[in-house]
Design a protein around this motif. Sequence first.
Motif, mmCIF file in Angstrom:
data_model
loop_
_atom_site.group_PDB
_atom_site.id
_atom_site.type_symbol
_atom_site.label_atom_id
_atom_site.label_comp_id
_atom_site.label_asym_id
_atom_site.label_seq_id
_atom_site.Cartn_x
_atom_site.Cartn_y
_atom_site.Cartn_z
ATOM 1 N N LEU A 95 -6.347 0.130 9.629
ATOM 2 C CA LEU A 95 -7.566 -0.267 8.851
ATOM 3 C C LEU A 95 -8.712 -0.607 9.948
ATOM 4 O O LEU A 95 -10.160 -0.122 9.422
ATOM 5 N N ALA A 96 -8.477 -1.536 10.670
ATOM 6 C CA ALA A 96 -9.445 -1.927 11.481
ATOM 7 C C ALA A 96 -10.189 -0.833 12.267
ATOM 8 O O ALA A 96 -11.429 -0.835 12.581
ATOM 9 N N TRP A 111 -0.681 -1.010 10.109
ATOM 10 C CA TRP A 111 -1.515 -0.623 8.924
ATOM 11 C C TRP A 111 -2.683 -1.286 9.238
ATOM 12 O O TRP A 111 -4.078 -0.930 8.842
ATOM 13 N N GLU A 112 -2.628 -2.736 9.552
ATOM 14 C CA GLU A 112 -3.777 -3.552 9.625
ATOM 15 C C GLU A 112 -4.602 -2.966 10.815
ATOM 16 O O GLU A 112 -5.828 -2.924 10.944
ATOM 17 N N LYS A 113 -3.903 -2.378 11.970
ATOM 18 C CA LYS A 113 -4.842 -1.840 13.090
ATOM 19 C C LYS A 113 -5.371 -0.522 12.663
ATOM 20 O O LYS A 113 -6.506 -0.319 13.246
ATOM 21 N N TRP A 165 0.950 -1.117 0.081
ATOM 22 C CA TRP A 165 0.146 0.098 0.100
ATOM 23 C C TRP A 165 0.818 1.204 0.010
ATOM 24 O O TRP A 165 0.326 2.236 0.040
ATOM 25 N N ALA A 203 3.531 -3.205 9.280
ATOM 26 C CA ALA A 203 2.418 -4.016 8.630
ATOM 27 C C ALA A 203 1.281 -4.164 9.386
ATOM 28 O O ALA A 203 0.213 -3.976 9.069
ATOM 29 N N THR A 204 1.822 -4.254 10.851
ATOM 30 C CA THR A 204 0.785 -4.349 11.801
ATOM 31 C C THR A 204 -0.114 -3.273 12.139
ATOM 32 O O THR A 204 -1.285 -3.158 12.296
#
Length: 421
Positions: free
Chosen positions: A417-418, A413-415, A337, A410-411
């Motif tokens: 997004l959530a 980013w996921e958090k 991304w 990366a982690t």
Amino acid sequence: MTPVTPVNPAASVTHAARPGTAGGGIETLLARRTGWGRSDAVSRILAAAGAPGVLSMAGGIPAPDSFPVARLAEATERLFAGSAVPALQYAPTDGIAPMREVIAARATATGAPATPDRVMVTAGSQQGLDLVAQTLIDEGDEVALDDPSYLGAVQVFRRAGARLLPVPGDADGMRTDVLEQRLAAGARPKLVYVVPHFHNPTGAVLSEERRRHLAALAERYGFLVVEDDPYGDLAFEGRRLPSTDVHSDRVVRLMSLSKTVCPGLRVAGLVAPTGLIGELIAAKQCGDLQTNTLGQYLLVDLLGDPEFLPAHLAGLRTLYGGRARDMEALLRERLPWLDFERPRGGLFFWCRLTDARVGSEALYEHALAQGVAIVPGKPFCIEEDGSRVLRLSFASLDDAQRQEGVARLATAWEKALADGS
């Protein structure tokens, strides 16, 4: 495009009562300029870099293993084995003569011929930038600079009361054609500020054609070019382009040693036109009298050795070029991304978020919570939208730290997004 005006002092500093008014607090005594350049961006970057457990991809902090520790130890031993008294004493405001000679020789090797009488030794190139602003900028004067630009310069010019004239850029640096259009339309900057090699933050290199054009505009319109060049010696491939001063003498050069030797000595060089250097020296004398004498003597030992600098710079290019390639591979594999150009030199990746669901400020907060520091784009931007860009440094982390840092990002980013869903 309307130039950005200085920060309104009333918005930053409360002036409920003027000096001498009963009940007035300390804030009523502050000079108006104290609010103009205020930003916590730099302190936030440095604080994040030094926080326990945080892997910093934030500040432009050189790799600790790049410092010539053994060579500096030898220089120190030689100095103290001989007559160390001059190195421990006050020195001239403009710097000790051997240091000015070393800087003049380096400036000549990378641009137009320079003589020691046009050189001043400064406490880092940031001090040189501040002295230029103090000496030349009156409240309301225009200063043209890239947008985005080095945030330390944005702070300095705003604090001096300048009206900022942002100029867009691309991979070849400042769009001097756009600058020319604005000059033709009536803009009259006193200074045009550029980072000519591996621009902070974008990584751009001001092309030779644009250097010639910028010099021609300086001659035609009477402004000074301020070249801030901490990264010019960190080209991974290819040659270093000569300074704009080969095309015009209306150039002030700020010559940092922080990225190529070490930042802790706080010794740098400034080269200015004959009619300006005396005023800059007078301004420095008011501020700190002189630059670290001991550091000057140590650097004269290193930089006066014709065998030291070429070998040292070659080592830096290998070190940082390798880290940039490794970081690029990690980013492309783990963080699809992010969009960015491959760095040609310097210390940074300038990245754009390709997924509209998360902005760079939100990612910054989540990244810090995961123990990795980045810099969101807004502090660098004047009129450009900085909400979807960010800067990452690859310089100071070793291989294992880079891998861990990218995994944490990366982690984050996921958090993010959530959190935004």
